[in-house]
Design an enzyme around this catalytic site. Structure first.
Site, PDB file in Angstrom:
ATOM      1  N   HIS A  54      12.393  75.726  38.109  1.00  0.00           N
ATOM      2  CA  HIS A  54      13.716  75.301  37.641  1.00  0.00           C
ATOM      3  C   HIS A  54      14.266  74.370  38.712  1.00  0.00           C
ATOM      4  O   HIS A  54      14.926  74.814  39.654  1.00  0.00           O
ATOM      5  CB  HIS A  54      14.641  76.502  37.442  1.00  0.00           C
ATOM      6  CG  HIS A  54      14.206  77.464  36.391  1.00  0.00           C
ATOM      7  ND1 HIS A  54      14.450  77.264  35.051  1.00  0.00           N
ATOM      8  CD2 HIS A  54      13.537  78.641  36.486  1.00  0.00           C
ATOM      9  CE1 HIS A  54      13.958  78.284  34.360  1.00  0.00           C
ATOM     10  NE2 HIS A  54      13.388  79.126  35.211  1.00  0.00           N
ATOM     11  N   LYS A  93      11.513  76.509  24.931  1.00  0.00           N
ATOM     12  CA  LYS A  93      11.595  77.742  25.722  1.00  0.00           C
ATOM     13  C   LYS A  93      12.536  78.727  25.034  1.00  0.00           C
ATOM     14  O   LYS A  93      13.670  78.380  24.698  1.00  0.00           O
ATOM     15  CB  LYS A  93      12.109  77.422  27.118  1.00  0.00           C
ATOM     16  CG  LYS A  93      12.523  78.629  27.967  1.00  0.00           C
ATOM     17  CD  LYS A  93      11.330  79.398  28.495  1.00  0.00           C
ATOM     18  CE  LYS A  93      11.755  80.544  29.411  1.00  0.00           C
ATOM     19  NZ  LYS A  93      12.484  80.128  30.619  1.00  0.00           N
ATOM     20  N   HIS A 141      10.068  83.712  27.695  1.00  0.00           N
ATOM     21  CA  HIS A 141      10.388  84.594  28.817  1.00  0.00           C
ATOM     22  C   HIS A 141      10.204  86.027  28.336  1.00  0.00           C
ATOM     23  O   HIS A 141      10.939  86.497  27.468  1.00  0.00           O
ATOM     24  CB  HIS A 141      11.835  84.336  29.252  1.00  0.00           C
ATOM     25  CG  HIS A 141      12.441  85.423  30.085  1.00  0.00           C
ATOM     26  ND1 HIS A 141      12.526  85.369  31.450  1.00  0.00           N
ATOM     27  CD2 HIS A 141      13.006  86.613  29.723  1.00  0.00           C
ATOM     28  CE1 HIS A 141      13.114  86.459  31.893  1.00  0.00           C
ATOM     29  NE2 HIS A 141      13.422  87.236  30.876  1.00  0.00           N
ATOM     30  N   HIS A 177       5.834  85.302  32.857  1.00  0.00           N
ATOM     31  CA  HIS A 177       6.019  86.536  33.635  1.00  0.00           C
ATOM     32  C   HIS A 177       5.000  87.621  33.240  1.00  0.00           C
ATOM     33  O   HIS A 177       4.095  87.894  33.999  1.00  0.00           O
ATOM     34  CB  HIS A 177       7.446  87.070  33.521  1.00  0.00           C
ATOM     35  CG  HIS A 177       8.502  86.031  33.692  1.00  0.00           C
ATOM     36  ND1 HIS A 177       8.563  85.217  34.805  1.00  0.00           N
ATOM     37  CD2 HIS A 177       9.535  85.653  32.887  1.00  0.00           C
ATOM     38  CE1 HIS A 177       9.579  84.388  34.686  1.00  0.00           C
ATOM     39  NE2 HIS A 177      10.192  84.621  33.535  1.00  0.00           N
ATOM     40  N   ASP A 201       8.787  80.279  39.827  1.00  0.00           N
ATOM     41  CA  ASP A 201      10.112  80.693  39.344  1.00  0.00           C
ATOM     42  C   ASP A 201      11.073  80.997  40.486  1.00  0.00           C
ATOM     43  O   ASP A 201      11.937  81.871  40.372  1.00  0.00           O
ATOM     44  CB  ASP A 201       9.985  81.908  38.420  1.00  0.00           C
ATOM     45  CG  ASP A 201      11.240  82.142  37.577  1.00  0.00           C
ATOM     46  OD1 ASP A 201      12.010  81.189  37.378  1.00  0.00           O
ATOM     47  OD2 ASP A 201      11.447  83.284  37.123  1.00  0.00           O
TER      48      ASP A 201
END
Length: 409
Positions: free
Chosen positions: A64, A186, A227, A247, A319
């Protein structure tokens, strides 16, 4: 166009996980030849590697770049012009760690992409999704429990998410993201660690809403990235056609096998939680946040084994937000507790390139591909920590044929 010849080194093939003695010739942005005894035309710059390793530039598939601070509201409220300048610095620093391609999972826009392409930012190539889509009260909804204000900040560059509810609104949001340069969509499909209202086990978005995202993405030849932490959330996304699984700390073998069979790619981001555990007290995190961090930390290493055993492809991701980016190299150390150096290198090169839609452009050292290259002191196939020193063991970094660093001239 400048011609550069790398000679007297070992070239790393990430697919085979092997080194070979070759020369590599670059002209402009491209690798034009590999082999031995390559021509040395007048004016060619010769880089003597003196036995060092030449390998493809690294790819981080979960960043990000607009999250300059761990105070997420301060990122959102910063003027977009200031956020862009801060993002440029983040990207430049990341390039100096050897990452020549970044995949942004919420925040970055087409302006930052073009800033790199036009040479205004000395940063890595950037692949964007626009804003991450979240439900009211979901991950990336930063409003407090009693804050009923509408989402009025999602147009800011520093905002990582957009609150969107309902199938029709989701279709419109996806089409807008795609029009504005997104290369994937996303979705926040599970609770998160850094958001105030959603426990990790919470499932976000209805099946119809996620299906709408998948259809809109597929209509544009793109995919959806989710996510997700819990096995239930991961399996649900796989069944609905989501391609990229971010993740995945709590994934179970059966779900991992299903994801592998569907051709999904997972992006573990273990360092994000270790960094938060190290710095959390100083950052003012409370017991609830630490509890969530520990849940995903404990599952992280196990998830690597589960996904590898299932044959589920994994791309490298970090991340890290704000000052935690100093721990970037630690991801290599954490992955090495389970994966071999060759597996880690593939995750940060060829698999990352595939997930970014760039497998015909980067991730390998072959004639015709972009000259995204790093020179490493040592052999990463034997010692992956060569890559973990945040660029300290990389005397040369080249992105798209341009030297970002060259200590061997």
């Amino acid at each position: 166009m400048e011609r550069v010849l790398f000679t007297n080194g070992r070239v790393l093939d990430p697919v085979a996980g092997a080194l070979s003695t070759q020369e590599v010739l670059v002209e402009g942005e491209r690798i034009i030849a590999t082999g031995t005894g390559l021509p040395r035309e007048a004016g060619t710059r010769i880089i003597d590697l003196q036995g060092r390793t030449l390998m493809p530039g690294l790819i981080d598939c979960h960043v990000h770049v607009t999250a300059q601070s761990l105070d997420l509201w301060s990122n959102v409220t910063a003027p977009s012009s200031l956020s862009a300048l801060r993002s440029a610095r983040v990207m430049e620093e990341t390039l100096q760690r050897g990452f020549t391609t970044l995949r942004d999972l919420g925040g970055a826009d087409l302006g930052l992409v073009r800033g790199v392409e036009e040479g205004l930012i000395a940063g890595p190539r950037l692949v964007i999704c626009g804003k991450g889509l979240t439900t009211t009260g979901g991950h990336a909804d930063l409003r407090g429990l009693t804050d009923g204000r509408p989402d009025m900040m999602s147009d800011r560059l520093g905002s990582m998410g957009m609150i969107v509810d309902g199938v029709d609104n989701i279709r419109a949001a996806c089409r807008t993201m795609i029009k504005e340069g997104a290369k994937f969509i996303k979705v926040m499909a599970n609770g998160g660690v850094s958001s105030p209202n959603d426990p990790i086990h919470s499932i976000q978005y209805s099946r119809d809403e996620i299906l709408a995202m998948v259809e809109e993405a597929e209509n544009a030849g793109l995919y959806v990235s989710a996510h997700v932490y819990t096995d239930r959330a991961i399996r649900r996304c796989v069944e609905l056609g989501v391609h990229s699984l971010e993740h995945c700390n709590l994934i179970e073998p059966e779900t991992a096998a299903l994801a592998a069979a569907q051709g999904c790619i997972a992006v573990p981001t273990l360092v994000a939680y270790d960094a938060l555990a190290i710095e959390g007290e100083a950052l003012g995190l409370g017991p609830a946040e630490f509890a969530k961090i520990e849940v995903v930390r404990q599952g992280g290493l196990k998830s690597l084994q589960v996904m590898r055993d299932a044959g589920l492809l994994m791309a490298f991701g970090s991340d890290l937000l704000g000052d935690l980016r100093k721990y970037h190299g630690m991801e290599f150390e954490l992955l090495a507790k389970v994966l071999t150096p060759a597996e880690i290198i593939r995750s940060a090169t060829v698999i990352g390139a595939k997930l970014c839609g760039l497998d015909a452009e980067t991730g390998r050292i072959e004639a015709g591909l972009c000259a995204d290259l790093i020179v490493v002191d040592g052999n990463p196939l034997e010692d992956i920590l060569c890559l973990a020193a945040n660029g300290a063991k990389m005397p040369v970094i080249m992105a798209r044929g341009r030297f970002a660093k060259n200590q061997l001239s």
